[in-house]
Design a protein around this motif. Structure first.
Motif, PDB file in Angstrom:
ATOM      1  N   ALA A  41       0.817  -1.213   0.000  1.00 30.48           N
ATOM      2  CA  ALA A  41       0.000   0.000   0.000  1.00 30.48           C
ATOM      3  C   ALA A  41       0.855   1.270   0.000  1.00 30.48           C
ATOM      4  O   ALA A  41       0.460   2.290  -0.555  1.00 30.48           O
ATOM      5  CB  ALA A  41      -0.942  -0.010   1.197  1.00 30.48           C
ATOM      6  N   LYS A  67      -4.455  -5.011   7.257  1.00 32.75           N
ATOM      7  CA  LYS A  67      -3.319  -4.990   6.333  1.00 32.75           C
ATOM      8  C   LYS A  67      -2.138  -5.757   6.937  1.00 32.75           C
ATOM      9  O   LYS A  67      -2.208  -6.236   8.072  1.00 32.75           O
ATOM     10  CB  LYS A  67      -2.911  -3.552   6.013  1.00 32.75           C
ATOM     11  N   GLU A 102      -5.130  -7.106   2.072  1.00 31.40           N
ATOM     12  CA  GLU A 102      -5.632  -5.868   2.664  1.00 31.40           C
ATOM     13  C   GLU A 102      -7.134  -5.719   2.441  1.00 31.40           C
ATOM     14  O   GLU A 102      -7.672  -6.174   1.428  1.00 31.40           O
ATOM     15  CB  GLU A 102      -4.924  -4.654   2.054  1.00 31.40           C
TER      16      GLU A 102
END
Length: 487
Positions: free
Chosen positions: A86, A210, A262
């Protein structure tokens, strides 16, 4: 990219891999890599063409003294899974992969490496461009879109190839010879809903799951890794049951063939209940982390206060959605009764999107048993239809049935023993290889699959072992020299 990569032995393989990884090659957007392969074939003066669906075929005559051997098809796929962390800023459609050497491993910086199946493709390119490697007549088949539908293999027409033996270079264990694989089907559940205006006197939160390992939804499904969509649903279910949690948006997972790493949600809670909710979430989060402590050491679940969204999901739809995700199977459904340790049938709840009046749930169901593939797919369909969803099956492809009497299998087993003084594992895998599909139009082709050690495929921790690639290359060269004579 580190110049060290181009100096790794065998240089010819790693240099082709580096060139390949400089070209963006996402599934369904392979125009640039197709052109790259066409240019490569023509640059070495080999017959090169593209079939009607985009597969690239390059043909090379046998080397001197090998003209009487059977023609072989060397096969790999051009596309790669695009996954990134991310916090990694990277555009897969415009950038080449940033690689680096870490001891005995080649890795990428925050993204998938593309060793699946770039190393197999690079090895084929190395053979095609060689001047001194002994080999029979070669038909190199570079398929497209293996990772998101296998449409390249499905679209390859019969009669284009004349090879009698196919070497698929798309496995991830260097001590294993692949003789079978699972088939699959995409299961997609959709439902529209009326957006309800968010009530007054509520507090909004974002929930982020996550830090999970993710991985290949076939090869890694047996490991029991965390699925971000299922973990998120546990939090939503608890908050809804006890505190009336309302969902505004969910964005979980990514590709069907990747275990979700995630998931992100925006929710609201009556302000009067927010302290109890947060306290309950801390307890549940600690329980979940304890459950996954040994295999998901980087799991993080964060809850932060955010601005209140304008709308939430219609109450009845939200309830049926949460319960359907809870009920839907994720993970191993059945182990093979014939092969010890092999997953026969599984499902990956890969993608969940809830936004702007629409819910979409994407699953990939795999099985080496065609009947059990549809048994599980229908089970998921029943679950989602009971919750009011429309369910669609698409992208189905067959498995590859093992042939224990394979001539090329005997050759690989013998050469492996001679070279490495141990017996290879002969196995089917719980992943989708193109052999089963190719076999529909080429039913008499003798097929085998092998490759170097690749770990963490379909995730940003994907890595390829350098010493294993050297081992794989040594075996490949020996196999090419020992292809049997034509009948």
């Amino acid at each position: 990219m580190s110049q060290d990569i181009r100096n790794i032995a065998p240089k010819v393989v790693w240099n082709h891999f580096a060139d390949l990884n400089a070209v963006p090659r996402p599934s369904k957007k392979e125009e640039r890599i197709i052109q790259f392969m066409v240019d490569f074939g023509k640059s070495i003066n080999l017959e090169t063409f593209v079939d009607k669906v985009g597969n690239v075929i390059i043909k090379k005559a046998a080397t001197s003294g090998m003209e009487n051997r059977k023609t072989i098809v060397m096969q790999g796929h051009l596309d790669m899974v695009h996954q990134k962390n991310a916090d990694t800023v990277f555009d897969f459609e415009t950038q080449g992969i940033n690689m680096y050497v870490d001891g005995d491993w080649l890795k990428a910086k925050g993204t998938t490496l593309g060793a699946d199946n770039g190393l197999g493709v690079a090895a084929i390119m190395a053979v095609l461009s060689s001047k001194d490697i002994q080999h029979p007549e070669i038909e190199a088949l570079f398929t497209i879109d293996e990772e998101t539908g296998m449409t390249g293999a499905m679209g390859l027409e019969g009669g284009i190839l004349k090879g009698e033996i196919l070497l698929n270079l798309d496995t991830e264990e260097d001590d294993e010879i692949g003789i079978g694989c699972a088939g699959g089907v995409d299961v997609t559940a959709t439902k529209s809903y009326k957006e309800e205006k968010t009530s007054n006197n509520v507090t909004a939160f974002s929930i982020a799951v996550k830090g999970l390992n993710g991985g290949h939804s076939g090869m890694d499904i047996i490991k029991g890794l965390g699925n971000a969509n299922k973990i998120m649903n546990r939090l939503l279910f608890e908050g809804f049951e006890k505190y009336g949690l309302r969902i505004s948006e969910i964005n979980g997972g990514s590709l069907r063939n990747a275990i979700p790493r995630e998931s992100f949600a925006t929710i609201v809670i009556d302000t009067i209940s927010k302290e109890g909710f947060l306290s309950e979430m801390v307890v549940l989060i600690n329980k979940i982390k304890t459950e996954f402590l040994t295999i998901e050491k980087n799991l993080a679940i964060d809850i932060q206060k955010v601005n209140t969204p304008k709308n939430v999901v219609e109450l009845g739809v939200q309830e049926s959605f949460i319960k359907a995700i809870y009920a839907a199977l994720n993970g191993v459904y059945r182990m093979s009764p014939d092969v010890d340790g092999l997953v026969e049938t599984s499902n990956n709840i890969a993608r969940i999107i809830v936004k702007d009046g629409a819910i979409k749930i994407g699953c990939l169901t795999r099985s080496s048993s065609e009947s059990n593939k549809w048994d599980l797919a229908n089970s998921l369909k029943a679950c989602f239809e009971l919750a009011g969803f429309d369910v669609d099956f698409s992208g189905t492809y067959p498995g590859w049935l093992p042939n224990l009497n394979s001539e090329i299998l005997v050759i690989l087993e013998n050469k492996y023993k001679e070279l490495f003084h141990e017996n290879p594992k002969v196995a089917a895998c719980h992943a989708g290889l193109e052999c089963g599909i190719l076999g529909k139009n080429y039913p008499n082709m003798d097929m085998i699959s092998f490759g170097p050690n690749i770990r963490g495929a379909h995730s940003p921790v994907e890595r390829a072992q350098i010493s294993s690639t050297q081992k794989f290359w040594k075996l490949l060269l020996e196999v090419l020299k020992n292809i049997p004579e034509k009948n």
